[in-house]
Design a protein around this motif. Structure first.
Motif, short mmCIF file in Angstrom:
data_model
loop_
_atom_site.label_atom_id
_atom_site.label_comp_id
_atom_site.label_asym_id
_atom_site.label_seq_id
_atom_site.Cartn_x
_atom_site.Cartn_y
_atom_site.Cartn_z
N UNK A 1 -2.85 1.75 14.16
CA UNK A 1 -1.44 1.38 14.05
C UNK A 1 -1.06 1.29 12.57
N UNK A 2 -0.02 2.04 12.19
CA UNK A 2 0.44 2.02 10.81
C UNK A 2 1.32 0.80 10.58
N UNK A 3 1.11 0.14 9.44
CA UNK A 3 1.87 -1.05 9.09
C UNK A 3 2.89 -0.68 8.02
N UNK A 4 4.11 -0.38 8.45
CA UNK A 4 5.19 0.04 7.55
C UNK A 4 5.57 -1.09 6.60
N UNK A 5 5.55 -2.34 7.08
CA UNK A 5 5.94 -3.47 6.24
C UNK A 5 4.97 -3.70 5.08
N UNK A 6 3.76 -3.16 5.19
CA UNK A 6 2.77 -3.30 4.12
C UNK A 6 2.85 -2.14 3.13
N UNK A 7 3.77 -1.22 3.36
CA UNK A 7 3.86 -0.02 2.54
C UNK A 7 4.84 -0.21 1.37
N UNK A 8 4.47 0.35 0.21
CA UNK A 8 5.37 0.33 -0.93
C UNK A 8 6.64 1.09 -0.57
N UNK A 9 7.81 0.56 -0.89
CA UNK A 9 9.08 1.19 -0.48
C UNK A 9 9.23 2.65 -0.91
N UNK A 10 8.73 3.00 -2.08
CA UNK A 10 8.90 4.38 -2.57
C UNK A 10 8.09 5.40 -1.78
N UNK A 11 7.18 4.95 -0.92
CA UNK A 11 6.35 5.86 -0.12
C UNK A 11 6.79 5.93 1.34
N UNK A 12 7.72 5.09 1.75
CA UNK A 12 8.16 5.08 3.15
C UNK A 12 8.75 6.42 3.54
N UNK A 13 8.27 6.95 4.66
CA UNK A 13 8.76 8.22 5.18
C UNK A 13 8.20 9.44 4.47
N UNK A 14 7.30 9.24 3.48
CA UNK A 14 6.76 10.37 2.73
C UNK A 14 5.26 10.56 2.92
N UNK A 15 4.59 9.63 3.61
CA UNK A 15 3.14 9.69 3.76
C UNK A 15 2.77 9.75 5.23
N UNK A 16 1.88 10.69 5.57
CA UNK A 16 1.38 10.75 6.95
C UNK A 16 -0.08 11.17 6.94
N UNK A 17 -0.77 10.81 7.99
CA UNK A 17 -2.16 11.21 8.13
C UNK A 17 -2.25 12.72 8.32
N UNK A 18 -3.20 13.34 7.66
CA UNK A 18 -3.41 14.77 7.84
C UNK A 18 -3.84 15.05 9.28
N UNK A 19 -4.73 14.21 9.79
CA UNK A 19 -5.18 14.31 11.17
C UNK A 19 -4.99 12.94 11.83
N UNK A 20 -3.93 12.78 12.65
CA UNK A 20 -3.65 11.47 13.24
C UNK A 20 -4.82 10.89 14.05
N UNK A 21 -5.71 11.74 14.54
CA UNK A 21 -6.87 11.25 15.30
C UNK A 21 -8.05 10.92 14.39
N UNK B 1 0.81 -1.21 0.00
CA UNK B 1 0.00 0.00 0.00
C UNK B 1 0.85 1.27 0.00
N UNK B 2 0.20 2.37 -0.34
CA UNK B 2 0.81 3.69 -0.18
C UNK B 2 0.81 4.02 1.32
#
Length: 184
Positions: free
Chosen positions: A69-89, A61-62
């Motif tokens: 809980x965010x699952x980093x291992x399920x994330x496409x490598x090119x998006x790691x560290x570049x995507x965050x929730x606009x509102x974490x809550x 996933x992107x």
């Protein structure tokens, strides 16, 4: 009985809450940040959020979140560290994400699927992202559909300056030839 009325009433509000059925188009320049908008119903307790690319299909996933809980291992490598929730809550059903430092490879179609109250995942929004690559000083704008050329102010001023210099030199040469002829 009251529970069933609330449950089915809640399900009826889903299509009205965020998904209009249309694909939203967003254009952004390379290097900028973009917000990919996705909203669940206000009352929804979001249990699962999945942002994915429509193409190419992948089991990654992107952005993927389950039970807050965010699952980093399920994330496409090119998006790691570049995507965050606009509102974490994710208040009021806001499941939008911010994609930072856009690259030309980010061009494509993104889908937001949200799961809540054991309904499974539902498609909430689809966004077609177009990324323009700017060549800066030359004013050349490129996107994956082709090349578009825009003349920048600096380029126009540079061409104008060269023309003025050429005219001044030509006049000076002409004037020098006239003086040479008169002296003979």
């Amino acid at each position: 009985m009251n529970y069933l009325v609330r449950y089915f009433g809640f399900l009826l509000t889903v299509p009205l809450a965020g998904f209009s059925g249309d694909t939203q188009e967003v254009t952004v320049k390379r290097g900028e940040d973009v917000t990919l908008v996705c909203r669940a119903p206000r009352e929804a307790a979001i249990e699962q959020l999945a942002w994915s690319r429509a193409e190419p299909k992948s089991h990654k996933y992107v952005f993927f979140l389950r039970n807050n809980r965010q699952f980093i291992n399920s994330q496409l490598p090119s998006y790691r560290g570049r995507v965050k929730l606009m509102d974490p809550e994710m208040k009021d059903g806001n499941a939008s994400v911010i994609l930072r430092n856009i690259t030309i490879n980010d061009t494509g179609t993104y889908e937001c699927r949200i799961g809540w109250s054991s309904t499974g995942r539902e498609l909430i929004s689809t966004i077609k992202l177009k990324v323009q690559d700017s060549d800066g000083a030359a004013g050349i704008m490129k996107d994956k559909d082709g090349i578009k050329i825009y003349a920048s102010v600096g380029l126009l001023l540079g061409v104008l300056l060269v023309c003025v210099i050429v005219v001044v030199i030509l006049r000076k040469c002409k004037h020098t030839k006239k003086i040479y002829k008169l002296s003979r």
